[in-house]
Design a protein around this motif. Structure first.
Motif, short mmCIF file in Angstrom:
data_model
loop_
_atom_site.label_atom_id
_atom_site.label_comp_id
_atom_site.label_asym_id
_atom_site.label_seq_id
_atom_site.Cartn_x
_atom_site.Cartn_y
_atom_site.Cartn_z
N THR A 172 10.66 -68.26 -67.38
CA THR A 172 10.11 -68.54 -68.70
C THR A 172 9.97 -67.24 -69.49
N GLY A 173 9.73 -67.40 -70.79
CA GLY A 173 9.76 -66.25 -71.69
C GLY A 173 8.77 -65.16 -71.38
N ASP A 174 7.57 -65.52 -70.90
CA ASP A 174 6.56 -64.50 -70.62
C ASP A 174 7.02 -63.54 -69.53
N LEU A 175 7.72 -64.07 -68.52
CA LEU A 175 8.19 -63.23 -67.42
C LEU A 175 9.45 -62.46 -67.80
N ALA A 176 10.28 -63.06 -68.67
CA ALA A 176 11.52 -62.40 -69.07
C ALA A 176 11.26 -61.07 -69.76
N GLN A 177 10.13 -60.96 -70.43
CA GLN A 177 9.79 -59.70 -71.10
C GLN A 177 9.49 -58.58 -70.10
N LEU A 178 9.18 -58.96 -68.86
CA LEU A 178 8.73 -57.99 -67.85
C LEU A 178 9.73 -57.78 -66.73
N ALA A 179 10.74 -58.65 -66.64
CA ALA A 179 11.62 -58.66 -65.48
C ALA A 179 12.50 -57.41 -65.40
N GLU A 180 12.67 -56.94 -64.18
CA GLU A 180 13.58 -55.81 -63.88
C GLU A 180 14.20 -56.04 -62.51
N PRO A 181 15.49 -56.38 -62.40
CA PRO A 181 16.46 -56.43 -63.50
C PRO A 181 16.16 -57.55 -64.49
N LYS A 182 16.82 -57.50 -65.65
CA LYS A 182 16.56 -58.44 -66.72
C LYS A 182 16.89 -59.87 -66.31
N ALA A 183 16.22 -60.80 -66.97
CA ALA A 183 16.43 -62.22 -66.69
C ALA A 183 17.87 -62.61 -66.98
N LYS A 184 18.42 -63.45 -66.11
CA LYS A 184 19.76 -63.98 -66.35
C LYS A 184 19.72 -65.14 -67.34
N ARG A 185 18.61 -65.87 -67.29
CA ARG A 185 18.49 -67.04 -68.16
C ARG A 185 17.02 -67.30 -68.47
N ILE A 186 16.70 -67.38 -69.77
CA ILE A 186 15.35 -67.72 -70.20
C ILE A 186 15.34 -69.21 -70.53
N VAL A 187 14.45 -69.94 -69.88
CA VAL A 187 14.47 -71.41 -69.99
C VAL A 187 13.12 -71.92 -70.50
N ASN A 188 13.15 -73.17 -70.98
CA ASN A 188 11.87 -73.79 -71.34
C ASN A 188 11.21 -74.35 -70.08
N SER A 189 10.01 -74.85 -70.22
CA SER A 189 9.22 -75.29 -69.06
C SER A 189 9.91 -76.41 -68.30
N TRP A 190 10.50 -77.36 -69.02
CA TRP A 190 11.14 -78.51 -68.39
C TRP A 190 12.37 -78.07 -67.59
N GLU A 191 13.15 -77.15 -68.15
CA GLU A 191 14.32 -76.61 -67.45
C GLU A 191 13.90 -75.83 -66.22
N PHE A 192 12.82 -75.07 -66.35
CA PHE A 192 12.32 -74.28 -65.22
C PHE A 192 11.89 -75.20 -64.08
N ILE A 193 11.18 -76.26 -64.41
CA ILE A 193 10.73 -77.22 -63.39
C ILE A 193 11.94 -77.93 -62.77
N ASP A 194 12.95 -78.23 -63.58
CA ASP A 194 14.18 -78.85 -63.04
C ASP A 194 14.88 -77.93 -62.05
N GLU A 195 14.88 -76.64 -62.34
CA GLU A 195 15.49 -75.65 -61.43
C GLU A 195 14.76 -75.65 -60.08
N ILE A 196 13.44 -75.73 -60.11
CA ILE A 196 12.65 -75.77 -58.88
C ILE A 196 12.96 -77.04 -58.11
N ALA A 197 13.02 -78.16 -58.83
CA ALA A 197 13.32 -79.45 -58.18
C ALA A 197 14.66 -79.42 -57.50
N ALA A 198 15.64 -78.79 -58.14
CA ALA A 198 16.98 -78.69 -57.55
C ALA A 198 16.94 -77.87 -56.26
N LYS A 199 16.14 -76.78 -56.26
CA LYS A 199 15.99 -75.96 -55.05
C LYS A 199 15.37 -76.78 -53.92
N LEU A 200 14.37 -77.59 -54.27
CA LEU A 200 13.70 -78.41 -53.26
C LEU A 200 14.66 -79.42 -52.64
N LYS A 201 15.47 -80.06 -53.48
CA LYS A 201 16.38 -81.09 -53.00
C LYS A 201 17.50 -80.51 -52.14
#
Length: 399
Positions: free
Chosen positions: A370-399
């Motif tokens: 999400t955007g708050d972490l992208a401002q701090l990430a090192e290395p830089k974020a590959k993809r900045i996502v909205n909350s729904w997309e972020f949660i979908d990414e986690i769900a995909a990892k779980l499955k």
């Protein structure tokens, strides 16, 4: 895939604004597909608390006491603007304050470390656990604004009728006054919770107050902690090869800023409120911190330590999908489920909670955030996502 069955329910305390929106999404996408959730639901939204005159809040605390485990969304504590916005009958009390008072609990807050978000305090290598006393001080105070000269006094009338009276200040003009209190029994519970938590985690325990200035009030915290440590925990600490020590709060801050981390820092209520936000911000984000309310009777409430994200909620109401960080809300659920699993001896539920936490961290460390972490990430974020997309990414990892 067969869902994991829960033996017993947990108390579920819903909240307000953007966190309430994400609470529902987390349940639908990360929990309900995998777990047959059993909860006792309480709507702690601001309007419902006002409509029930806070009965729902007290009922939720009673449920936590009975079930031993609760999970709480972030909630609004009203002010004059909120009274008007929500058309409330009155200013409502802090629901967190009510629940903490009912459980006589201590709040433990710990930052969530990920490899690509680095602490702004470069010496910190391990999370600092902040143990916050959750009773008294300014959160249960009595205040006055006076409009003329006069004498301000502190008066105590004992059950035997005897009176103790001390002059606070001879006011030479308009001013403000505040009276605060604490209870020995609450401070004793705070000390035991902190020492027990430090033993469980095998980390040192620090206490910092200002007894050089507040010789009676802050001195009482120092004396009670030392007495309980000497009588109940000293030998256990020695056996675990950890230590407890007291220092002034300003010295504690200076030491913390130069430390490697990895200790439990016990703070009075207001000190803990301020310092937990400092630690969270220094570690990246208020949304990257766990918060657990622990009672001396073995009751646990897991919550997000941040607010309801009001500005994002107003944007959401206009149809925007915001990049609000849901990590603390997710970890509130995983903490509650893991504790339920521990109490019920259901290892498959505990394993699921671990997997969900790992999936969440893995998504961030893969560069999706999400955007708050992208401002701090090192290395830089590959993809900045909205909350729904972020949660979908986690769900995909779980499955």
């Amino acid at each position: 895939m067969a869902k994991i069955i829960m033996k017993n329910a947990i108390a579920e305390l819903d909240g307000d604004e953007m966190t309430r929106v994400l609470w529902k999404v987390i349940k639908e996408k990360l929990l309900e597909p995998f777990v047959e959730l059993k909860t006792e639901y309480f709507d702690l939204g601001l309007k419902n608390r006002d409509d029930t005159d806070d009965k729902v809040t007290y009922d939720s605390a009673a449920s936590i006491k009975r079930l031993k485990v609760g999970v709480k969304c972030a909630t609004i504590t009203s002010n004059a603007e909120r009274v008007k916005e929500y058309n409330l009958k009155q200013l409502t009390r802090s629901p967190n304050g009510i629940i903490r008072e009912e459980l006589d609990g201590t709040v433990f807050r710990t930052p969530i470390f990920v490899k690509n978000i680095h602490c702004s305090v470069s010496t910190w290598e391990k999370p600092i656990v902040l143990g916050r006393h959750a009773y008294g001080d300014v959160y249960k105070n009595c205040e006055l604004k006076v409009d003329q000269p006069g004498k301000a006094e502190l008066v105590f009338t004992g059950e035997d009728g005897k009176e103790i009276r001390k002059t606070i200040q001879v006011m030479k003009g308009p001013g403000i006054l505040q009276g605060i209190h604490n209870m020995d029994c609450s401070i004793e519970s705070f000390a035991r919770c902190c020492f027990s938590f430090a033993l469980d985690k095998k980390i040192d325990c620090w206490l910092g107050t200002k007894d050089t200035i507040s010789k009676i009030y802050d001195g009482n915290f120092k004396n009670i902690f030392q007495k309980i440590f000497d009588e109940e925990f000293k030998e256990k600490f020695e056996k675990a090869k950890i230590e407890y020590f007291y220092t002034l709060i300003d010295d504690a801050v200076a030491r913390i800023m130069k430390s490697k981390g990895g200790m439990l820092w016990a703070c009075k209520n207001y000190d803990g409120d301020v310092m937990s936000d400092m630690i969270a911000s220094a570690c990246g984000s208020l949304a990257m911190m766990t918060s657990i309310l622990v009672s001396p009777n073995g009751e646990f409430e897991y919550e997000a330590s941040h607010g309801t994200v009001q500005k994002h909620y107003y944007r959401y109401l206009k149809g925007e999908k915001t990049s609000t960080n849901p990590v603390a809300l997710i970890f509130a659920w995983t903490g509650a489920l893991a504790k339920r699993a521990e109490l019920d001896n259901t290892p498959e539920l505990k394993e699921f909670a671990k997997k969900l936490e790992k999936a969440t961290i893995d998504v961030i460390e893969s560069g999706v955030m999400t955007g708050d972490l992208a401002q701090l990430a090192e290395p830089k974020a590959k993809r900045i996502v909205n909350s729904w997309e972020f949660i979908d990414e986690i769900a995909a990892k779980l499955k």
